[in-house]
Scaffold this active site. Structure first.
Site, PDB file in Angstrom:
ATOM      1  N   GLN A 189      -9.685   0.117  37.877  1.00  0.00           N
ATOM      2  CA  GLN A 189      -8.413  -0.405  38.395  1.00  0.00           C
ATOM      3  C   GLN A 189      -8.423  -0.586  39.915  1.00  0.00           C
ATOM      4  OE1 GLN A 189      -5.659  -1.476  36.781  1.00  0.00           O
ATOM      5  NE2 GLN A 189      -6.382  -0.999  34.726  1.00  0.00           N
ATOM      6  N   THR A 247     -29.885  -7.735  24.164  1.00  0.00           N
ATOM      7  CA  THR A 247     -29.998  -8.977  24.936  1.00  0.00           C
ATOM      8  C   THR A 247     -28.832  -9.070  25.926  1.00  0.00           C
ATOM      9  OG1 THR A 247     -31.037 -10.019  23.042  1.00  0.00           O
ATOM     10  CG2 THR A 247     -30.161 -11.498  24.732  1.00  0.00           C
ATOM     11  N   CYS A 335       7.766  10.363  25.480  1.00  0.00           N
ATOM     12  CA  CYS A 335       8.032  11.541  24.665  1.00  0.00           C
ATOM     13  C   CYS A 335       8.244  11.253  23.191  1.00  0.00           C
ATOM     14  CB  CYS A 335       9.235  12.293  25.220  1.00  0.00           C
ATOM     15  SG  CYS A 335       8.770  13.279  26.630  1.00  0.00           S
TER      16      CYS A 335
HETATM   17  N1  PMP Z   1     -10.929   2.509  32.596  1.00  0.00           N
HETATM   18  C1  PMP Z   1      -9.764   2.052  33.075  1.00  0.00           C
HETATM   19  C2  PMP Z   1      -9.136   2.737  34.220  1.00  0.00           C
HETATM   20  C3  PMP Z   1      -9.163   0.938  32.487  1.00  0.00           C
HETATM   21  O1  PMP Z   1      -8.005   0.485  32.955  1.00  0.00           O
HETATM   22  C4  PMP Z   1      -9.809   0.300  31.397  1.00  0.00           C
HETATM   23  C5  PMP Z   1      -9.205  -0.914  30.730  1.00  0.00           C
HETATM   24  N2  PMP Z   1      -7.910  -0.719  30.284  1.00  0.00           N
HETATM   25  C6  PMP Z   1     -11.016   0.825  30.932  1.00  0.00           C
HETATM   26  C7  PMP Z   1     -11.557   1.927  31.554  1.00  0.00           C
HETATM   27  C8  PMP Z   1     -11.753   0.221  29.759  1.00  0.00           C
HETATM   28  O2  PMP Z   1     -12.289  -1.007  30.101  1.00  0.00           O
HETATM   29  P1  PMP Z   1     -13.001  -1.974  29.024  1.00  0.00           P
HETATM   30  O3  PMP Z   1     -11.880  -2.615  28.280  1.00  0.00           O
HETATM   31  O4  PMP Z   1     -13.797  -2.938  29.845  1.00  0.00           O
HETATM   32  O5  PMP Z   1     -13.852  -1.152  28.165  1.00  0.00           O
END
Ligand code: PMP
Length: 402
Positions: A189, A247, A335
């Protein structure tokens, strides 16, 4: 609603592909279909694209080419970082330190290892601000600690973690105790908005993907410092220095590389624009109702993230109401005790409060969080329209939920 209105405020979930990136990818899809492992000329051409992309990524994050491993995304990178480290250590019962607001692709791996008695794990809780105290990470380190995993920025609330300070604490512990604890960060992020030079950050392993940086989905990177040894989790043809067989997704890799380059060029200006927009948005939201609460630190958050709780109103209902008005956001219910979709992140923010163990009581379903995440296409007009729509929705729903 104006029929054509479409306001996408879910960029933290995924970004649209930059047109320059999709143009480049289409070209490669058409011309470079050959396998990068083939020794004939067409294979060599594909291999050149692969290695050029690798070197480009390495240059941007200030790493070496052989420290860049292409994967299928951040989930795989996180899995490889954790499993790969654990498989490689000699310790009988290794210990991992992480936080209680990591992405499931870190937390679920840790839980799996705990369940199968492969490792013990300490989940250091974040402060009420959604930010980790580096001293608490240091306190959690033990003689059998082999790995620390702390995300750069949270995917739900956008809070930014003090990665450099955490790295310093680990380095100090390693020095004093002659240890080699490895520091991993999921930077998925943060990559769009924060400094990403690996030496400066002090990370040994770093994961991110293409789908959050206006590049393709289904492709990711694990940066692995040369001195760090990993055991592969996928075996086969020994591609990617033997660490990720299969690949290579050449179209995705080339797209990710260009997307990262563009993101890096736009970063400073786009950060300034989005920070102004974010603060304007927050100010307007908090004025809508005194009950609206911002989740996570007001300033130490990503420039594009706004996460709020509106008490008594189910967040899924708010998302659907907004969607009906052409506004697309994300929600997490805080919650819905035990139900899927629980926001352990928002709940984690209240655990440190002295007067309450949780934000809400068991079975209290009328609470949740809304995440607005902005991006390159977001304008002030979009924010004004969203605020106006939310005001209308609150007025309409108040009758039922007051
Ligand atoms: N880590 C974080 C902080 C994410 O926001 C995300 C995607 N939501 C992921 C990992 C997983 O990424 P990916 O969909 O490329 O596997």
């Amino acid at each position: 609603m104006e029929k054509s209105k479409k306001i996408y405020l879910d960029f933290a979930s995924t970004t649209p592909v930059d047109p320059r990136v999709s143009f480049w990818m289409q070209k490669i899809l058409k011309n470079n279909f050959a396998n990068a492992s083939a020794i004939h000329n067409l294979g060599v051409e594909t291999k050149k694209i692969l290695e050029k992309s690798r070197m480009n990524v390495a240059k941007i994050i200030e790493a070496h080419g052989d420290e860049i491993i292409f994967t299928s995304g951040a989930t795989e990178s996180n899995n490889l970082a954790i499993f790969g480290t654990l498989e490689n250590v000699k310790s009988i019962y290794p210990h991992i330190v992480t936080t209680n607001i990591e992405h499931p692709s870190v937390l679920e791996v840790c839980k799996h290892l705990e369940k199968n008695k492969k490792a013990e794990v300490t989940y250091v809780p974040v402060e009420e601000s959604g930010i980790i105290d580096p001293k608490k990470i240091r306190k959690a380190l033990k003689p059998n600690t082999v790995l620390v995993s702390v995300m750069y920025a949270n995917n739900e609330i956008g809070t930014i973690q003090p990665i450099q300070e955490v790295a310093k604490e680990i380095r100090y512990f390693n020095k004093v105790n002659s240890k080699k604890i490895i520091f991993h960060s999921d930077t998925t992020q943060g990559i769009n908005y924060l400094p990403i030079r690996v030496e400066r950050l002090g990370v040994d392993l770093m994961s991110f993907n293409g789908g959050k940086i206006y590049g393709p989905k289904g492709v990711g990177i694990l940066f692995k410092k040369r001195k760090v040894e990993l055991t592969p989790t996928i075996f086969g043809g020994n591609q990617e220095f033997g660490l990720r067989s299969g690949t290579e997704n050449i179209v995705g890799i080339a797209g990710l590389s260009l997307a990262l380059e563009i993101t890096e060029k736009m970063k400073e200006k786009e950060n300034r624009r989005l920070t102004n927009l974010r603060d304007y948005f927050i100010q307007k939201l908090l004025k809508l109702s005194s009950e609206i609460k911002l989740n996570g630190d007001l300033y130490k958050r990503l420039p594009n993230n706004i996460n709020i709780t509106i008490p008594r109103l189910p967040s899924d209902l708010l998302v659907l109401e907004l969607s009906a008005r052409g506004i697309f956001v994300s929600e997490k219910s805080a919650c819905k005790a035990g139900e899927a979709g629980n926001s352990y992140v928002v709940e984690a923010l209240s655990r440190n409060k002295s007067n309450s163990g949780k934000i809400c009581k068991k079975n209290d379903k009328k609470i949740g969080s809304l995440r607005f995440s902005m991006g390159r296409q977001t304008t002030k007009l979009d924010i004004d329209y969203t605020i106006k729509s939310l005001a209308e929705i609150l007025k309409k729903l108040k009758r039922w939920y007051n």
